[in-house]
Design a protein around this motif. Structure first.
Motif, short mmCIF file in Angstrom:
data_model
loop_
_atom_site.label_atom_id
_atom_site.label_comp_id
_atom_site.label_asym_id
_atom_site.label_seq_id
_atom_site.Cartn_x
_atom_site.Cartn_y
_atom_site.Cartn_z
N SER A 1 0.82 -1.22 0.00
CA SER A 1 0.00 0.00 0.00
C SER A 1 0.85 1.27 0.00
O SER A 1 0.32 2.36 -0.22
CB SER A 1 -0.96 0.02 1.19
N GLY B 1 0.10 3.02 -3.17
CA GLY B 1 -1.17 3.74 -3.13
C GLY B 1 -1.12 4.97 -2.24
O GLY B 1 -1.85 5.94 -2.46
N ARG B 2 -0.26 4.95 -1.23
CA ARG B 2 -0.12 6.09 -0.33
C ARG B 2 0.85 7.14 -0.87
O ARG B 2 1.05 8.17 -0.25
CB ARG B 2 0.41 5.62 1.04
N CYS C 1 -0.40 -6.09 -4.16
CA CYS C 1 -1.55 -5.20 -4.18
C CYS C 1 -1.04 -3.80 -3.86
O CYS C 1 -0.51 -3.58 -2.78
CB CYS C 1 -2.58 -5.64 -3.14
N HIS D 1 -2.90 -1.15 -3.50
CA HIS D 1 -4.01 -0.35 -3.00
C HIS D 1 -3.94 -0.11 -1.49
O HIS D 1 -3.29 -0.86 -0.76
CB HIS D 1 -5.34 -1.05 -3.33
N THR D 2 -4.66 0.90 -1.05
CA THR D 2 -4.83 1.14 0.39
C THR D 2 -6.15 0.48 0.81
O THR D 2 -6.97 0.11 -0.03
CB THR D 2 -4.88 2.64 0.70
N ALA E 1 -8.66 1.88 1.94
CA ALA E 1 -9.78 2.72 1.50
C ALA E 1 -10.23 2.40 0.07
O ALA E 1 -11.36 2.69 -0.31
CB ALA E 1 -9.40 4.19 1.59
N ASP E 2 -9.36 1.77 -0.72
CA ASP E 2 -9.70 1.43 -2.10
C ASP E 2 -10.70 0.29 -2.20
O ASP E 2 -11.31 0.09 -3.25
CB ASP E 2 -8.44 1.07 -2.90
N CYS F 1 -10.43 -2.89 -2.62
CA CYS F 1 -10.16 -3.80 -3.75
C CYS F 1 -10.37 -5.25 -3.32
O CYS F 1 -10.58 -5.53 -2.14
CB CYS F 1 -8.72 -3.60 -4.23
N ARG G 1 -6.26 -6.92 -1.90
CA ARG G 1 -5.54 -6.61 -0.66
C ARG G 1 -5.86 -7.67 0.40
O ARG G 1 -7.03 -7.88 0.74
CB ARG G 1 -5.94 -5.22 -0.17
#
Length: 192
Positions: free
Chosen positions: A58, A61-62, A94, A96-97, A99-100, A102, A105
């Motif tokens: 992540s 993503g961050r 992955c 993503h965070t 919050a995504d 997905c 994750r």
């Protein structure tokens, strides 16, 4: 003669293969293998196992690091492994965070489903090795057998409890590798 199905192991990265940090591993200089982890992967390879990494990253993503930094970290890992006669067949991650929301994750099983699809293998009984509950939960969701290492966040995870039934505990990846290749794990038939 019928072909034996390939034997797979799925590893988390940070805290299992390399040292972990609450500030994220953001560069090749910060990517430092845990003592014995690369030798453990090489030993699994030499015993006929294909090793695949499944890692939440992540930090991408961050905005903490770019894809080029992640690729450079993995290149460092590949070269260090090659020097020991080992290899990782693929790294799934992955970016993503939470919050995504997905599907890839961990603890969601999407990344492991991608591994199954890419390699054309059923993951039932395949060992998944992690240092956090979410690593194990993602594996159990697709039928993997859970293995917790005490390195990284593993001891905290163990102390917290609530592990999936049947989780095996190992001091580190080297101990897991010995269990798999010459110990009790070597006595079981390969997962198909």
């Amino acid at each position: 003669m019928p072909q034996t199905p390939p034997r797979f192991v799925i590893l988390d990265r940070d805290g299992v293969i390399n040292l972990d940090s609450d500030q994220f591993i953001k560069s090749p200089d910060e990517w430092i293998p845990i003592a014995g982890s690369l030798e453990a992967i090489a030993a699994m390879n030499q015993a006929g196992y294909r090793v695949v990494v499944a890692s939440n990253q992540s930090g991408i993503g961050r905005g903490l690091f770019e894809m080029s930094a992640l690729n450079a970290m993995h290149e460092k890992m590949y070269k260090a492994l090659a020097n020991l006669g080992g290899r990782v067949d693929a790294v799934f991650f992955c970016p993503h965070t939470a919050a995504d929301a997905c599907d890839c994750r961990k603890p969601k099983p999407g990344m492991l489903e991608q591994i199954s699809e890419r390699f054309g293998v059923e993951l039932k009984g395949v060992p998944v090795v992690g240092d956090s509950l979410r690593d194990l939960e993602a594996g159990v969701a697709v039928g993997c057998t859970p293995h917790l290492v005490r390195t990284g966040k593993g001891q905290k995870t163990l102390d917290k409890g609530g592990l999936p039934p049947g989780t095996r505990i190992h001091d580190d990846l080297r101990a897991f590798s010995r269990w798999l290749t010459i110990g009790e794990g070597a006595q079981r038939p390969p997962a198909s």
